[in-house]
Motif scaffolding. Sequence first.
Motif, short mmCIF file in Angstrom:
data_model
loop_
_atom_site.label_atom_id
_atom_site.label_comp_id
_atom_site.label_asym_id
_atom_site.label_seq_id
_atom_site.Cartn_x
_atom_site.Cartn_y
_atom_site.Cartn_z
N GLY A 68 0.82 -1.21 0.00
CA GLY A 68 0.00 0.00 0.00
C GLY A 68 0.85 1.26 0.00
N ARG A 72 0.99 3.94 -3.23
CA ARG A 72 0.56 5.34 -3.02
C ARG A 72 1.71 6.31 -3.28
NH1 ARG A 72 -0.99 8.36 2.34
NH2 ARG A 72 -2.37 10.00 1.54
N PHE A 75 1.83 7.01 -6.96
CA PHE A 75 0.72 7.90 -7.33
C PHE A 75 1.02 9.34 -6.91
CE2 PHE A 75 -3.48 9.36 -5.24
CZ PHE A 75 -3.92 10.05 -6.36
N SER A 103 1.32 11.08 5.60
CA SER A 103 1.06 9.66 5.87
C SER A 103 1.60 8.77 4.74
CB SER A 103 -0.45 9.43 6.05
OG SER A 103 -1.16 9.89 4.93
N PRO A 169 -5.71 14.83 -5.30
CA PRO A 169 -7.15 14.90 -5.00
C PRO A 169 -7.43 14.72 -3.51
CG PRO A 169 -6.60 12.79 -6.04
CD PRO A 169 -5.34 13.62 -6.04
N SER A 170 -8.52 15.36 -3.05
CA SER A 170 -8.89 15.28 -1.64
C SER A 170 -9.79 14.07 -1.41
CB SER A 170 -9.64 16.56 -1.24
OG SER A 170 -10.44 16.32 -0.11
N ALA A 198 -6.89 0.89 -6.50
CA ALA A 198 -5.71 0.73 -5.63
C ALA A 198 -6.13 0.67 -4.17
CB ALA A 198 -4.72 1.87 -5.85
N HIS A 199 -7.30 1.24 -3.86
CA HIS A 199 -7.79 1.22 -2.48
C HIS A 199 -8.34 -0.15 -2.09
CE1 HIS A 199 -8.29 5.91 -2.39
NE2 HIS A 199 -7.03 5.52 -2.44
N GLY A 202 -4.31 -1.39 1.72
CA GLY A 202 -3.81 -0.22 2.43
C GLY A 202 -4.78 0.34 3.46
N LYS A 203 -4.29 1.37 4.10
CA LYS A 203 -5.02 1.95 5.23
C LYS A 203 -5.19 3.45 5.06
CE LYS A 203 -3.57 -1.43 8.68
NZ LYS A 203 -4.89 -1.92 9.11
N SER A 205 -5.85 7.03 7.55
CA SER A 205 -5.93 7.60 8.90
C SER A 205 -7.40 7.87 9.21
CB SER A 205 -5.19 8.93 8.96
OG SER A 205 -3.98 8.85 8.25
N SER A 208 -9.20 10.86 7.82
CA SER A 208 -9.71 10.86 6.44
C SER A 208 -11.14 10.33 6.37
CB SER A 208 -8.82 10.00 5.54
OG SER A 208 -7.51 10.52 5.50
N SER A 274 -14.44 10.00 -1.32
CA SER A 274 -14.04 9.97 -2.74
C SER A 274 -14.27 8.59 -3.35
CB SER A 274 -12.57 10.39 -2.89
OG SER A 274 -11.75 9.54 -2.13
#
Length: 331
Positions: A68, A72, A75, A103, A169-170, A198-199, A202-203, A205, A208, A274
């Motif tokens: 992860g 990221r 990206f 992060s 992107p947020s 891709a999500h 991974g993790k 926080s 978010s 998102s």
Amino acid sequence: MGRELGWRWRVAAWWAVVAVAVGGAGAGLLESNPGLAYNFYQTTCPNVDSIVRSVTWAQVAANPALPGRLLRLHFHDCFVQGCDASILLDNAQSEKTAPPNLSVGGYEVIDAIKTQLEQACPGVVSCADIVALAARDAVSYQYKASLWQVETGRRDGPASLASNTGALPSPFAGFNGLIQSFAARGLNLTDLVVLSGAHTIGKASCSSVTPRLYQGNSTNVDPLLDSAYASRLMSSCPNPSPSSATVDLDGSTPLSFDNNYYINLQNKQGALASDTALTQNAAAAQIVNDLTNPTKFYAAFSMSMKKMGRIDVLAGSKGQIRKQCRAVNTS
Ligand code: HEM
């Protein structure tokens, strides 16, 4: 053993689809080549692939969070000033000091790979290429076979500015904001939905996610979230959450790079606003539905990663090959 062979067969089958899809893309679906090539280092550093893979796999074996992190990292490198390793630079105001990158991790893996490559072929392999290769190899560790091919030949950029990270992107963005962010990098709606896959690993926080769960001291759950899933998010992320608390982006198979992300989205179990936004537009929702098919997901991810890996690259005589990835060369 049988299980491993089963995976190998499935990876081979995905590759067959990828080969067909990429062959079809020769008709002009992909952007013109910015100067990259497969096996760019064939004569100048013939062992680059095996060196990157062996270091990455050894580190992933000891730390399952790394796929992860490294995916990221690639990206966030590519979206800010192009895939030029600018995220790796250690200056006071560099990209890695900006909030969206606090992060981000995996830098020590890139350093370890670079150290070995500088011994094998000094001054040849760019840090930007190492980031792209390590992301692929870390994710592929699970399957012991590459899930996508990586073009190489990128060179490293000379600068890194925290103020440029507004290009990222947020997690609170709506559909239109996401589309605009990707379009600004030459990526389309399909790329947005595919790369968000891709999500599947991974993790995140808790910070978010908690704006979807609470308002001030009260519970205020985003109606687009499944209520049982929201309860699970709340147990991982209480109000207030410790700053170190995290939640899996894919609540069903968090360590497996698979198509479950899309199934989660259809079940109202996307962790980030998102992610959920991809179900709020009819065309995006149709692509989400298509990508619940694993064969289609792996083929599409391979193609969109190739496009992402081409964003604003420095090739030919532009940029430099850094001697170490955290600093530009002094002479
Ligand atoms: C579509 C827009 C995207 C948004 C808004 C977004 C946002 C985020 C956020 C907020 C996190 C969690 C960070 C944290 O809270 O610690 C995250 C994690 C992650 N993102 Fe994205 N992301 C997007 C697209 C992508 C893309 C295109 C990729 C790669 C191709 C990617 C790969 C990852 C990975 C692998 C993680 C987990 C990181 C880890 O476990 O350390 N994301 N993303």
